[in-house]
Design a protein around this motif. Structure first.
Motif, mmCIF file in Angstrom:
data_model
loop_
_atom_site.group_PDB
_atom_site.id
_atom_site.type_symbol
_atom_site.label_atom_id
_atom_site.label_comp_id
_atom_site.label_asym_id
_atom_site.label_seq_id
_atom_site.Cartn_x
_atom_site.Cartn_y
_atom_site.Cartn_z
ATOM 1 N N UNK A 130 40.092 29.121 30.735
ATOM 2 C CA UNK A 130 40.958 28.406 29.775
ATOM 3 C C UNK A 130 39.907 27.740 28.798
ATOM 4 N N UNK A 131 38.967 27.126 29.225
ATOM 5 C CA UNK A 131 37.908 26.489 28.110
ATOM 6 C C UNK A 131 37.767 27.527 26.852
ATOM 7 N N UNK A 184 42.016 40.748 28.107
ATOM 8 C CA UNK A 184 41.031 39.963 27.485
ATOM 9 C C UNK A 184 40.947 38.901 28.647
ATOM 10 N N UNK A 185 42.058 38.081 28.994
ATOM 11 C CA UNK A 185 41.946 37.054 30.168
ATOM 12 C C UNK A 185 41.229 37.603 31.271
ATOM 13 N N UNK A 186 41.767 38.986 31.782
ATOM 14 C CA UNK A 186 41.195 39.235 33.005
ATOM 15 C C UNK A 186 39.566 39.439 32.861
ATOM 16 N N UNK A 187 39.009 40.032 31.822
ATOM 17 C CA UNK A 187 37.605 40.141 31.606
ATOM 18 C C UNK A 187 37.044 38.840 31.663
ATOM 19 N N UNK A 188 37.609 37.847 31.081
ATOM 20 C CA UNK A 188 36.989 36.389 31.228
ATOM 21 C C UNK A 188 36.935 35.915 32.575
ATOM 22 N N UNK A 189 38.239 36.078 33.390
ATOM 23 C CA UNK A 189 38.031 35.773 34.647
ATOM 24 C C UNK A 189 36.993 36.280 35.615
ATOM 25 N N UNK A 190 36.882 37.602 35.339
ATOM 26 C CA UNK A 190 35.833 38.504 36.033
ATOM 27 C C UNK A 190 34.330 37.640 36.033
ATOM 28 N N UNK A 191 34.367 37.351 34.531
ATOM 29 C CA UNK A 191 32.803 36.902 34.219
ATOM 30 C C UNK A 191 32.381 35.760 34.904
ATOM 31 N N UNK A 192 33.636 34.704 34.801
ATOM 32 C CA UNK A 192 33.312 33.588 35.538
ATOM 33 C C UNK A 192 33.027 33.656 36.819
ATOM 34 N N UNK A 193 34.020 34.396 37.581
ATOM 35 C CA UNK A 193 34.065 34.510 38.886
ATOM 36 C C UNK A 193 32.619 35.174 39.453
#
Length: 238
Positions: free
Chosen positions: A130-131, A214-223
């Motif tokens: 979210x940041x 795009x949100x999914x990709x960001x979640x995967x990156x941070x995970x």
């Protein structure tokens, strides 16, 4: 320790079908751990992260109160929604279109054996995501999940969480509102917490719709960074 995580995006999938699939993966990991212990083996245990969108459904955790569902079965049916009592922690939660539901089915022996840390890491994955959209998301003391404007009269939840763990194997997970229809939250007391609002990423950004992929990709990156994990993507049908 195996830090490879098999990632499967199930698309739109019925809640009960997905729950059964989670249970299958969960059991397979536990069975491997039991086999290792009984036979003094060192077989590697698998890890999974499922992404899914569910048709409208309400789920009640083991410690939940049915009074937090504000409508009866007939009214649920009229709204095209279903209801399940399930085996995770937490109270009542809604899932529906426009929401990314993440189910990490991990053997925490591959990462760290600390459920508190695990929950904080899941929250941090969402907070960092979210940041990237310019939102200052945070934790609310004593209330699992991710919130905006904590400590103000405008506090609102954007991501709910509830997990189950046995023998350090996890299931269930988080539900991030991206393009969610917030009207469905009016049919319950979210997570059993009265007087707190719920929001969605598109509402916070003033957009009709946010690109959910795009949100999914960001979640995967941070995970991947937080759990020091490497993803293997599979497009397997349930």
């Amino acid at each position: 320790m195996n830090k490879l995580v098999i990632h499967k995006d199930l698309g739109v999938k019925d809640y009960k079908e997905t729950w059964d699939y989670q249970e299958l993966l969960f059991k397979s990991i536990i069975d491997t751990k039991i086999k290792n212990r009984r036979e003094e083996l060192t077989l590697s245990t698998a890890n999974y992260l499922l992404f899914v969108e569910h048709p409208h459904v309400y789920t009640l955790g083991k410690s939940g109160d049915m009074d937090n569902l504000l409508v009866d079965q007939a009214q649920l049916a009229a709204k095209g929604a279903t209801f399940y009592k399930i085996n995770r922690g937490g109270d009542i939660t809604y899932h529906g279109p426009g929401q990314i539901v993440g189910y990490p089915i991990l053997d925490l022996d591959n990462f760290f054996t600390d459920i508190h840390k695990y929950l904080r890491f899941l929250e941090e994955v969402v907070i960092l995501t979210l940041d990237e959209y310019g939102l200052k998301a945070e934790r609310s003391k004593g209330e699992t999940g991710v919130w905006l404007d904590v400590g103000t009269p405008f506090a609102r939840k954007i991501c709910a969480m509830g997990v189950r763990a046995s023998r350090w194997v996890t299931m269930h997970g988080f539900a991030l509102n991206v393009n969610a229809d917030l009207g469905y939250f009016d049919l319950m007391i979210p997570c059993g917490i009265k007087g707190k609002a719920v929001t969605s990423l598109n509402v916070e950004l003033g957009q009709k719709e946010v690109d959910i992929e795009v949100v999914k990709e960001k979640l995967l990156k941070h995970f991947s960074v937080l759990f020091e994990a490497e993803f293997i993507k599979e497009e397997t049908e349930v």
